[in-house]
Design a protein around this motif. Sequence first.
Motif, PDB file in Angstrom:
ATOM      1  N   GLN A 160      40.484  74.285  27.190  1.00 29.52           N
ATOM      2  CA  GLN A 160      41.133  74.816  25.988  1.00 29.52           C
ATOM      3  C   GLN A 160      41.296  73.746  24.911  1.00 29.52           C
ATOM      4  OE1 GLN A 160      44.562  76.578  27.879  1.00 29.52           O
ATOM      5  NE2 GLN A 160      43.410  78.385  28.531  1.00 29.52           N
ATOM      6  N   LEU A 161      41.519  72.503  25.325  1.00 28.11           N
ATOM      7  CA  LEU A 161      41.551  71.404  24.364  1.00 28.11           C
ATOM      8  C   LEU A 161      40.181  71.211  23.717  1.00 28.11           C
ATOM      9  CD1 LEU A 161      43.697  68.695  26.201  1.00 28.11           C
ATOM     10  CD2 LEU A 161      44.266  69.813  24.033  1.00 28.11           C
ATOM     11  N   ALA A 162      39.137  71.333  24.525  1.00 32.40           N
ATOM     12  CA  ALA A 162      37.775  71.206  23.994  1.00 32.40           C
ATOM     13  C   ALA A 162      37.507  72.262  22.930  1.00 32.40           C
ATOM     14  CB  ALA A 162      36.759  71.314  25.130  1.00 32.40           C
ATOM     15  N   LYS A 163      37.937  73.469  23.199  1.00 27.95           N
ATOM     16  CA  LYS A 163      37.778  74.540  22.210  1.00 27.95           C
ATOM     17  C   LYS A 163      38.573  74.228  20.944  1.00 27.95           C
ATOM     18  CE  LYS A 163      36.991  78.371  25.457  1.00 27.95           C
ATOM     19  NZ  LYS A 163      37.573  79.626  25.996  1.00 27.95           N
ATOM     20  N   GLN A 164      39.788  73.751  21.141  1.00 27.45           N
ATOM     21  CA  GLN A 164      40.653  73.437  19.999  1.00 27.45           C
ATOM     22  C   GLN A 164      40.033  72.369  19.110  1.00 27.45           C
ATOM     23  OE1 GLN A 164      44.652  72.252  21.133  1.00 27.45           O
ATOM     24  NE2 GLN A 164      45.004  71.218  19.182  1.00 27.45           N
ATOM     25  N   TYR A 165      39.444  71.349  19.732  1.00 21.33           N
ATOM     26  CA  TYR A 165      38.872  70.234  18.968  1.00 21.33           C
ATOM     27  C   TYR A 165      37.369  70.391  18.718  1.00 21.33           C
ATOM     28  CZ  TYR A 165      43.211  67.588  19.154  1.00 21.33           C
ATOM     29  OH  TYR A 165      44.514  67.164  18.963  1.00 21.33           O
ATOM     30  N   LYS A 166      36.830  71.534  19.146  1.00 23.08           N
ATOM     31  CA  LYS A 166      35.399  71.819  18.948  1.00 23.08           C
ATOM     32  C   LYS A 166      34.527  70.696  19.535  1.00 23.08           C
ATOM     33  CE  LYS A 166      35.986  74.806  14.908  1.00 23.08           C
ATOM     34  NZ  LYS A 166      37.432  75.015  15.132  1.00 23.08           N
ATOM     35  N   LEU A 167      34.837  70.373  20.796  1.00 22.14           N
ATOM     36  CA  LEU A 167      34.103  69.342  21.513  1.00 22.14           C
ATOM     37  C   LEU A 167      33.449  69.932  22.760  1.00 22.14           C
ATOM     38  CD1 LEU A 167      36.683  66.398  21.425  1.00 22.14           C
ATOM     39  CD2 LEU A 167      34.523  66.520  20.169  1.00 22.14           C
ATOM     40  N   PRO A 168      32.340  69.341  23.198  1.00 21.58           N
ATOM     41  CA  PRO A 168      31.733  69.769  24.469  1.00 21.58           C
ATOM     42  C   PRO A 168      32.562  69.280  25.646  1.00 21.58           C
ATOM     43  CG  PRO A 168      30.556  67.875  23.606  1.00 21.58           C
ATOM     44  CD  PRO A 168      31.565  68.260  22.558  1.00 21.58           C
ATOM     45  N   ILE A 169      32.299  69.839  26.821  1.00 21.85           N
ATOM     46  CA  ILE A 169      32.934  69.369  28.045  1.00 21.85           C
ATOM     47  C   ILE A 169      31.883  68.754  28.959  1.00 21.85           C
ATOM     48  CG2 ILE A 169      34.833  71.027  27.931  1.00 21.85           C
ATOM     49  CD1 ILE A 169      33.382  72.691  30.085  1.00 21.85           C
ATOM     50  N   ASN A 170      32.341  67.905  29.854  1.00 21.17           N
ATOM     51  CA  ASN A 170      31.478  67.297  30.859  1.00 21.17           C
ATOM     52  C   ASN A 170      32.091  67.611  32.213  1.00 21.17           C
ATOM     53  OD1 ASN A 170      30.571  64.919  32.678  1.00 21.17           O
ATOM     54  ND2 ASN A 170      29.200  64.763  30.908  1.00 21.17           N
ATOM     55  N   ILE A 171      31.384  68.439  32.999  1.00 23.79           N
ATOM     56  CA  ILE A 171      31.958  69.025  34.212  1.00 23.79           C
ATOM     57  C   ILE A 171      31.605  68.236  35.459  1.00 23.79           C
ATOM     58  CG2 ILE A 171      31.973  71.053  35.717  1.00 23.79           C
ATOM     59  CD1 ILE A 171      31.313  72.742  33.255  1.00 23.79           C
ATOM     60  N   HIS A 172      32.636  67.939  36.243  1.00 24.75           N
ATOM     61  CA  HIS A 172      32.482  67.378  37.584  1.00 24.75           C
ATOM     62  C   HIS A 172      32.730  68.506  38.578  1.00 24.75           C
ATOM     63  CE1 HIS A 172      33.232  64.273  40.828  1.00 24.75           C
ATOM     64  NE2 HIS A 172      33.821  65.329  41.350  1.00 24.75           N
ATOM     65  N   CYS A 173      31.775  68.724  39.480  1.00 27.02           N
ATOM     66  CA  CYS A 173      31.914  69.791  40.484  1.00 27.02           C
ATOM     67  C   CYS A 173      31.396  69.281  41.817  1.00 27.02           C
ATOM     68  CB  CYS A 173      31.125  71.027  40.044  1.00 27.02           C
ATOM     69  SG  CYS A 173      31.056  72.343  41.276  1.00 27.02           S
ATOM     70  N   ARG A 174      32.273  69.265  42.799  1.00 26.73           N
ATOM     71  CA  ARG A 174      31.839  68.864  44.142  1.00 26.73           C
ATOM     72  C   ARG A 174      32.488  69.781  45.167  1.00 26.73           C
ATOM     73  NH1 ARG A 174      31.689  62.766  46.833  1.00 26.73           N
ATOM     74  NH2 ARG A 174      30.146  63.294  48.435  1.00 26.73           N
ATOM     75  N   ASP A 175      31.648  70.453  45.935  1.00 23.05           N
ATOM     76  CA  ASP A 175      32.105  71.440  46.931  1.00 23.05           C
ATOM     77  C   ASP A 175      32.992  72.493  46.291  1.00 23.05           C
ATOM     78  OD1 ASP A 175      30.733  69.967  48.749  1.00 23.05           O
ATOM     79  OD2 ASP A 175      32.454  69.356  49.963  1.00 23.05           O
ATOM     80  N   ALA A 176      32.675  72.868  45.036  1.00 24.52           N
ATOM     81  CA  ALA A 176      33.587  73.758  44.306  1.00 24.52           C
ATOM     82  C   ALA A 176      32.868  74.627  43.282  1.00 24.52           C
ATOM     83  CB  ALA A 176      34.663  72.920  43.612  1.00 24.52           C
ATOM     84  N   PHE A 177      31.611  74.997  43.561  1.00 25.42           N
ATOM     85  CA  PHE A 177      30.879  75.798  42.584  1.00 25.42           C
ATOM     86  C   PHE A 177      31.591  77.114  42.272  1.00 25.42           C
ATOM     87  CE2 PHE A 177      27.201  73.050  43.458  1.00 25.42           C
ATOM     88  CZ  PHE A 177      26.718  72.885  42.162  1.00 25.42           C
ATOM     89  N   ASP A 178      32.065  77.820  43.298  1.00 27.44           N
ATOM     90  CA  ASP A 178      32.731  79.101  43.066  1.00 27.44           C
ATOM     91  C   ASP A 178      33.972  78.925  42.202  1.00 27.44           C
ATOM     92  OD1 ASP A 178      30.799  80.334  44.574  1.00 27.44           O
ATOM     93  OD2 ASP A 178      32.041  80.518  46.387  1.00 27.44           O
ATOM     94  N   GLU A 179      34.742  77.892  42.510  1.00 29.95           N
ATOM     95  CA  GLU A 179      35.990  77.660  41.781  1.00 29.95           C
ATOM     96  C   GLU A 179      35.728  77.247  40.328  1.00 29.95           C
ATOM     97  OE1 GLU A 179      36.751  77.331  46.107  1.00 29.95           O
ATOM     98  OE2 GLU A 179      35.220  76.504  44.774  1.00 29.95           O
ATOM     99  N   VAL A 180      34.714  76.419  40.119  1.00 29.52           N
ATOM    100  CA  VAL A 180      34.368  76.005  38.760  1.00 29.52           C
ATOM    101  C   VAL A 180      33.842  77.185  37.952  1.00 29.52           C
ATOM    102  CG1 VAL A 180      32.660  74.686  37.428  1.00 29.52           C
ATOM    103  CG2 VAL A 180      33.999  73.556  39.221  1.00 29.52           C
ATOM    104  N   PHE A 181      32.941  77.961  38.546  1.00 29.67           N
ATOM    105  CA  PHE A 181      32.359  79.087  37.813  1.00 29.67           C
ATOM    106  C   PHE A 181      33.393  80.179  37.520  1.00 29.67           C
ATOM    107  CE2 PHE A 181      27.962  77.759  39.292  1.00 29.67           C
ATOM    108  CZ  PHE A 181      27.514  77.470  38.012  1.00 29.67           C
TER     109      PHE A 181
END
Length: 255
Positions: free
Chosen positions: A118-139
Motif C-alpha cells: 500500500q505504501l508502494a501504491k501511495q508513492y507510485k513505486l514498484p515492489i521487490n518481492i521475496h518469496c520462499r516456501d510461500a507462493f500461495d500466501e504471496v499470491f
Amino acid sequence: MIITDTHSHIYSEEFAEDHNEMMQRAFDSGVKRIFVPSIDSTYTQKMYEMEAQYPENVFLMIGLHPTYVKDNYEAELTFVETELARRKFCAIGEIGIDLFWDKTRLKEQQIAFRRQIQLAKQYKLPINIHCRDAFDEVFEILEEEKSAELWGIFHCFTGNYEQALQAISCNMKLGIGGVVTFKNGKIDQFLQQIDIKNIVLETDAPYLAPIPYRGKRNETAYIINVVQKLSQIYGLPETEIAAITTENSRQVFGI
C-alpha cells in the motif's frame, strides 16, 4: 554492454574487507546499474554510504525483509514510512513472505507485506518481492492488491511455469539469477516459454552464486554467468540479453 543487477546486497558484511574491489570487478564485467534492496533499519546507513560513494551506479530500495519481521515490526514499518517521506527511493523492497525459516510469524509477515504494498501504491513505486516456501500466501495478497498501480519484480523467482505466468499477470517481472545455472534449478526448463520482456537480471549477492561459484560468496560481477546462461536459453547474443533486460529494468524502476 550495460548490464543491470536488479538485486544485490552490496552493503553486506560479506564485502567488508574488499567492497571497493568487489564494486570494481562489477564495473569491469559491464555492470553499470545496481539496485540495492533493504533488509531492516540497521542496514540503512550502510546503504546510504554505498549510494554516496557510487551515485551514478547504485539505486536504493526501502523496506522490511520478511525474515526480519520480529516483535518490533511496527517500529520498523514506521521507519520505512519516515524514510519514504524524507527522500527518494527506486522501490519498496525487499518485501514478501518467507516460511522457510519461521512459520510462526506468518500473520505479522502478511500485515507487513500488505502495508508495504500500500505504501508502494501511495508513492507510485514498484515492489521487490521475496518469496520462499510461500507462493500461495504471496499470491493471495498480490491478487487482492492487484491493480494498475501495483508493479515490480518477483525477486529470485524459483516457481513453476504456471506460477511464472501468475506473477506476470500481477504486473511483475521475474528476477532471474544464479539459480538458473543450477542443474536442479528447474526454471531453465521452461524459461524459454517466457517472453524475455518479462525478465530482469539479478545476483542476490552475496547469496546464490551461479555455477561455477555455487556455494561460495556471490558478487555482482558474477551476473555475467547468468547472462551467458540466458544467452543459451533464448538463443540471443549476450549483448542483446544485457540490453533487453536493462531496458526491462528501466520499465520497472523508471531509471
